[in-house]
Design a protein around this motif. Structure first.
Motif, PDB file in Angstrom:
ATOM      1  N   CYS A 180       0.825  -1.212   0.000  1.00 57.33           N
ATOM      2  CA  CYS A 180       0.000   0.000   0.000  1.00 57.33           C
ATOM      3  C   CYS A 180       0.859   1.263   0.000  1.00 57.33           C
ATOM      4  CB  CYS A 180      -0.938   0.008   1.209  1.00 57.33           C
ATOM      5  SG  CYS A 180      -2.280  -1.200   1.098  1.00 57.33           S
ATOM      6  N   PHE A 181       1.993   1.204   0.679  1.00 57.23           N
ATOM      7  CA  PHE A 181       2.884   2.364   0.777  1.00 57.23           C
ATOM      8  C   PHE A 181       3.619   2.615  -0.541  1.00 57.23           C
ATOM      9  CE2 PHE A 181       7.007   4.319   1.796  1.00 57.23           C
ATOM     10  CZ  PHE A 181       6.578   5.434   2.509  1.00 57.23           C
ATOM     11  N   ASP A 182       4.033   1.536  -1.199  1.00 58.78           N
ATOM     12  CA  ASP A 182       4.876   1.668  -2.396  1.00 58.78           C
ATOM     13  C   ASP A 182       4.108   1.867  -3.700  1.00 58.78           C
ATOM     14  OD1 ASP A 182       7.061   1.418  -0.795  1.00 58.78           O
ATOM     15  OD2 ASP A 182       7.535  -0.641  -1.339  1.00 58.78           O
ATOM     16  N   PHE A 183       2.858   1.399  -3.749  1.00 67.54           N
ATOM     17  CA  PHE A 183       2.106   1.459  -5.006  1.00 67.54           C
ATOM     18  C   PHE A 183       0.759   2.157  -4.823  1.00 67.54           C
ATOM     19  CE2 PHE A 183       4.640  -2.519  -5.222  1.00 67.54           C
ATOM     20  CZ  PHE A 183       5.527  -2.125  -6.212  1.00 67.54           C
ATOM     21  N   ASP A 184       0.339   2.902  -5.875  1.00 72.30           N
ATOM     22  CA  ASP A 184      -0.951   3.587  -5.844  1.00 72.30           C
ATOM     23  C   ASP A 184      -2.057   2.740  -6.470  1.00 72.30           C
ATOM     24  OD1 ASP A 184       0.123   5.866  -4.631  1.00 72.30           O
ATOM     25  OD2 ASP A 184       0.744   6.698  -6.567  1.00 72.30           O
ATOM     26  N   ASP A 185      -1.715   1.568  -7.017  1.00 70.80           N
ATOM     27  CA  ASP A 185      -2.708   0.718  -7.674  1.00 70.80           C
ATOM     28  C   ASP A 185      -3.894   0.458  -6.747  1.00 70.80           C
ATOM     29  OD1 ASP A 185      -0.146   0.473  -8.724  1.00 70.80           O
ATOM     30  OD2 ASP A 185      -0.504  -1.513  -9.547  1.00 70.80           O
ATOM     31  N   ASP A 186      -5.094   0.524  -7.307  1.00 69.07           N
ATOM     32  CA  ASP A 186      -6.294   0.213  -6.526  1.00 69.07           C
ATOM     33  C   ASP A 186      -7.311  -0.433  -7.465  1.00 69.07           C
ATOM     34  OD1 ASP A 186      -7.906   0.087  -4.287  1.00 69.07           O
ATOM     35  OD2 ASP A 186      -8.775   2.074  -4.617  1.00 69.07           O
ATOM     36  N   PRO A 187      -7.413  -1.742  -7.471  1.00 73.53           N
ATOM     37  CA  PRO A 187      -6.839  -2.662  -6.481  1.00 73.53           C
ATOM     38  C   PRO A 187      -5.386  -3.058  -6.782  1.00 73.53           C
ATOM     39  CG  PRO A 187      -8.175  -3.875  -8.062  1.00 73.53           C
ATOM     40  CD  PRO A 187      -8.328  -2.425  -8.421  1.00 73.53           C
ATOM     41  N   ILE A 188      -4.709  -3.559  -5.737  1.00 76.94           N
ATOM     42  CA  ILE A 188      -3.373  -4.152  -5.902  1.00 76.94           C
ATOM     43  C   ILE A 188      -3.560  -5.496  -6.604  1.00 76.94           C
ATOM     44  CG2 ILE A 188      -1.415  -5.197  -4.670  1.00 76.94           C
ATOM     45  CD1 ILE A 188      -1.244  -2.245  -4.405  1.00 76.94           C
ATOM     46  N   GLY A 189      -2.810  -5.720  -7.680  1.00 77.58           N
ATOM     47  CA  GLY A 189      -2.974  -6.935  -8.474  1.00 77.58           C
ATOM     48  C   GLY A 189      -1.926  -8.002  -8.209  1.00 77.58           C
ATOM     49  N   LEU A 190      -2.091  -9.133  -8.864  1.00 74.10           N
ATOM     50  CA  LEU A 190      -1.197 -10.287  -8.685  1.00 74.10           C
ATOM     51  C   LEU A 190       0.240  -9.965  -9.093  1.00 74.10           C
ATOM     52  CD1 LEU A 190      -0.927 -13.291  -7.930  1.00 74.10           C
ATOM     53  CD2 LEU A 190      -1.562 -13.861 -10.279  1.00 74.10           C
ATOM     54  N   ASP A 191       0.404  -9.190 -10.191  1.00 76.11           N
ATOM     55  CA  ASP A 191       1.758  -8.858 -10.652  1.00 76.11           C
ATOM     56  C   ASP A 191       2.525  -8.052  -9.601  1.00 76.11           C
ATOM     57  OD1 ASP A 191       1.359 -10.170 -13.001  1.00 76.11           O
ATOM     58  OD2 ASP A 191       0.896  -8.379 -14.190  1.00 76.11           O
ATOM     59  N   ARG A 192       1.835  -7.122  -8.945  1.00 74.33           N
ATOM     60  CA  ARG A 192       2.478  -6.317  -7.897  1.00 74.33           C
ATOM     61  C   ARG A 192       2.902  -7.214  -6.731  1.00 74.33           C
ATOM     62  NH1 ARG A 192       4.392  -1.848 -10.099  1.00 74.33           N
ATOM     63  NH2 ARG A 192       2.845  -0.215 -10.484  1.00 74.33           N
ATOM     64  N   VAL A 193       2.011  -8.115  -6.357  1.00 71.56           N
ATOM     65  CA  VAL A 193       2.314  -9.021  -5.237  1.00 71.56           C
ATOM     66  C   VAL A 193       3.515  -9.895  -5.581  1.00 71.56           C
ATOM     67  CG1 VAL A 193       1.465 -11.037  -3.972  1.00 71.56           C
ATOM     68  CG2 VAL A 193       0.007  -9.031  -4.237  1.00 71.56           C
ATOM     69  N   ASN A 194       3.502 -10.474  -6.785  1.00 74.35           N
ATOM     70  CA  ASN A 194       4.623 -11.345  -7.192  1.00 74.35           C
ATOM     71  C   ASN A 194       5.926 -10.573  -7.316  1.00 74.35           C
ATOM     72  OD1 ASN A 194       3.260 -13.757  -7.221  1.00 74.35           O
ATOM     73  ND2 ASN A 194       2.646 -13.603  -9.362  1.00 74.35           N
ATOM     74  N   GLN A 195       5.807  -9.294  -7.659  1.00 70.84           N
ATOM     75  CA  GLN A 195       6.984  -8.429  -7.753  1.00 70.84           C
ATOM     76  C   GLN A 195       7.725  -8.387  -6.414  1.00 70.84           C
ATOM     77  OE1 GLN A 195       5.894  -4.707  -9.578  1.00 70.84           O
ATOM     78  NE2 GLN A 195       7.731  -3.663  -8.854  1.00 70.84           N
ATOM     79  N   TYR A 196       6.959  -8.436  -5.312  1.00 70.07           N
ATOM     80  CA  TYR A 196       7.561  -8.381  -3.987  1.00 70.07           C
ATOM     81  C   TYR A 196       7.859  -9.754  -3.407  1.00 70.07           C
ATOM     82  CZ  TYR A 196       7.458  -3.402  -3.028  1.00 70.07           C
ATOM     83  OH  TYR A 196       7.726  -2.060  -3.042  1.00 70.07           O
ATOM     84  N   LEU A 197       7.259 -10.773  -3.992  1.00 72.31           N
ATOM     85  CA  LEU A 197       7.464 -12.110  -3.441  1.00 72.31           C
ATOM     86  C   LEU A 197       8.485 -12.931  -4.218  1.00 72.31           C
ATOM     87  CD1 LEU A 197       3.779 -13.140  -2.622  1.00 72.31           C
ATOM     88  CD2 LEU A 197       5.525 -12.444  -1.012  1.00 72.31           C
ATOM     89  N   THR A 198       9.096 -12.355  -5.259  1.00 67.29           N
ATOM     90  CA  THR A 198      10.007 -13.136  -6.101  1.00 67.29           C
ATOM     91  C   THR A 198      11.243 -13.608  -5.347  1.00 67.29           C
ATOM     92  OG1 THR A 198      10.856 -11.012  -6.889  1.00 67.29           O
ATOM     93  CG2 THR A 198       9.374 -12.208  -8.346  1.00 67.29           C
ATOM     94  N   ALA A 199      11.571 -12.938  -4.242  1.00 64.62           N
ATOM     95  CA  ALA A 199      12.728 -13.383  -3.454  1.00 64.62           C
ATOM     96  C   ALA A 199      12.411 -14.652  -2.678  1.00 64.62           C
ATOM     97  CB  ALA A 199      13.153 -12.284  -2.479  1.00 64.62           C
ATOM     98  N   ASN A 200      11.134 -15.020  -2.618  1.00 66.14           N
ATOM     99  CA  ASN A 200      10.727 -16.230  -1.901  1.00 66.14           C
ATOM    100  C   ASN A 200      10.836 -17.419  -2.837  1.00 66.14           C
ATOM    101  OD1 ASN A 200       8.809 -18.343  -0.972  1.00 66.14           O
ATOM    102  ND2 ASN A 200       8.457 -16.901   0.688  1.00 66.14           N
ATOM    103  N   PRO A 201      11.692 -18.432  -2.508  1.00 70.78           N
ATOM    104  CA  PRO A 201      11.888 -19.567  -3.413  1.00 70.78           C
ATOM    105  C   PRO A 201      10.613 -20.338  -3.712  1.00 70.78           C
ATOM    106  CG  PRO A 201      12.889 -19.994  -1.261  1.00 70.78           C
ATOM    107  CD  PRO A 201      12.514 -18.556  -1.304  1.00 70.78           C
ATOM    108  N   GLN A 202       9.674 -20.331  -2.759  1.00 73.33           N
ATOM    109  CA  GLN A 202       8.419 -21.048  -2.993  1.00 73.33           C
ATOM    110  C   GLN A 202       7.652 -20.392  -4.142  1.00 73.33           C
ATOM    111  OE1 GLN A 202       5.394 -20.859   0.081  1.00 73.33           O
ATOM    112  NE2 GLN A 202       4.842 -22.972  -0.272  1.00 73.33           N
ATOM    113  N   VAL A 203       7.607 -19.047  -4.135  1.00 72.92           N
ATOM    114  CA  VAL A 203       6.903 -18.328  -5.193  1.00 72.92           C
ATOM    115  C   VAL A 203       7.595 -18.557  -6.528  1.00 72.92           C
ATOM    116  CG1 VAL A 203       6.207 -16.053  -6.033  1.00 72.92           C
ATOM    117  CG2 VAL A 203       6.081 -16.576  -3.620  1.00 72.92           C
ATOM    118  N   THR A 204       8.928 -18.424  -6.532  1.00 69.81           N
ATOM    119  CA  THR A 204       9.683 -18.621  -7.762  1.00 69.81           C
ATOM    120  C   THR A 204       9.478 -20.038  -8.281  1.00 69.81           C
ATOM    121  OG1 THR A 204      11.336 -17.085  -6.892  1.00 69.81           O
ATOM    122  CG2 THR A 204      11.955 -18.356  -8.828  1.00 69.81           C
ATOM    123  N   GLY A 205       9.532 -21.011  -7.378  1.00 64.83           N
ATOM    124  CA  GLY A 205       9.331 -22.411  -7.777  1.00 64.83           C
ATOM    125  C   GLY A 205       7.952 -22.638  -8.348  1.00 64.83           C
TER     126      GLY A 205
END
Length: 323
Positions: A180-205
């Motif tokens: 919410c702090f970094d993006f003005d998107d409303d609603p926040i979408g899947l691409d934004r979420v994955n953008q922040y979760l890519t460091a998680n090996p489970q998400v990448t896998g």
């Protein structure tokens, strides 16, 4: 409950999700300090504190006539300390406006239940918090995190957050706040979420597996190599790929009626997504790919093994659905 709150300035917050428990205790302390600007905040841990420390905390001091006393780990209080808190609860009911506020955090469970029951009986107010053990509760919590900031989140994006961080409420709340702090998107979408979760090996896998299941071999291999170059351990990717295939196997079993959705013990959204990816899979094909991942796992743990080559072979086989 409201009646007991008026009688005594003592509150207990037992069990529930540990993060939510801690947050509620902080909120109650902040509310009490706002209501009594002259009060000082005193924190005690019942694991090591004794009745004398408690008596001193709730008594008038040179700085203030009253205090806001936060007691952590009430379940660890010894008998004397427990007796002192119960006695104070009864005494403070006679003059709540001029008594110190006491807020007790209890981890729940059987340990220390006796003192909890005694405090409630003495008039202490009990604040229950949810445990967030079920995926639906985690999903509702995630959506609420965006709503309280005046924002919305797409269902798939919320589900992705829960799939990765569902068991870590503090991290989940922090991620919602950061998005919410970094993006003005409303609603926040899947691409934004994955953008922040890519460091998680489970998400990448999972992302690599999704590309492979869709037959997009080259994209899956490029994504896998990029993840490894950025520091993701190949064995973490293998584990995530294996989890993905096990979910597809469970979805197949549910569809065939071999097991129920409850017996699958999988997040309903994850299972529903796997159902959509079942096309073209056969039992022998799934079994072959799972065996390949076991072989890749061995290659990652063996000196002289080549985990990158093994991962590529697995991705190629998954893209061909084990044929």
């Amino acid at each position: 409950m409201a009646k007991s709150a008026a009688k005594t300035p003592v509150t207990v917050v037992p069990g529930g999700d540990s993060y939510l428990n801690g947050e509620r205790v902080k909120e109650l302390c902040a509310e009490a300090l706002k209501a009594r600007p002259d009060a000082e905040l005193i924190e005690l841990d019942a694991t090591g504190a004794d009745r004398y420390a408690f008596d001193e905390a709730v008594s008038p001091s040179l700085l203030s006539d009253v205090a806001v006393v936060k007691i952590l780990n009430l379940q660890n209080a010894d008998e004397k300390l427990a007796e002192a808190i119960v006695a104070y609860t009864k005494e403070a009911a006679k003059d709540p406006a001029n008594s110190s506020v006491v807020i007790c955090q209890h981890e729940g469970g059987a340990k220390g239940k006796r003192v909890l029951d005694q405090l409630v009986k003495a008039g202490a107010r009990k604040e229950d918090v949810p445990d967030l053990k079920k995926p639906d509760a985690q999903l509702n919590f995630t959506i609420a995190q965006f709503e309280k900031r005046g924002r919305r989140v797409e269902p798939m994006a919320a589900q992705q957050l829960v799939s990765v961080l569902g068991g870590k409420t503090g991290e989940l709340a922090a991620m919602c706040e950061q998005l919410c702090f970094d993006f003005d998107d409303d609603p926040i979408g899947l691409d934004r979420v994955n953008q922040y979760l890519t460091a998680n090996p489970q998400v990448t896998g999972f992302a690599v597996a999704d590309k492979a299941v869709e037959g997009r071999t080259a994209e899956a291999i490029v994504m896998m190599r990029s993840a490894v170059e950025q520091g993701t351990d190949p064995i973490a990717l293998i584990g995530a790929l294996a989890m993905k295939l096990r979910t597809i196997a469970k979805a197949s079993a549910v569809k065939a009626g071999t097991i129920s959705q409850a017996e699958a013990k999988t997040n309903p959204w994850v299972l529903k997504n796997a159902m959509r990816q079942l096309g073209g899979w056969t039992s022998p094909g799934l079994a072959h790919c799972i065996r390949m991942l076991a072989w890749a796992d061995e290659q990652s743990k063996t000196n002289g093994g080549d985990p990158m080559y093994a991962l590529e072979r697995c991705i190629e086989d998954i893209a061909r659905k084990g044929r």
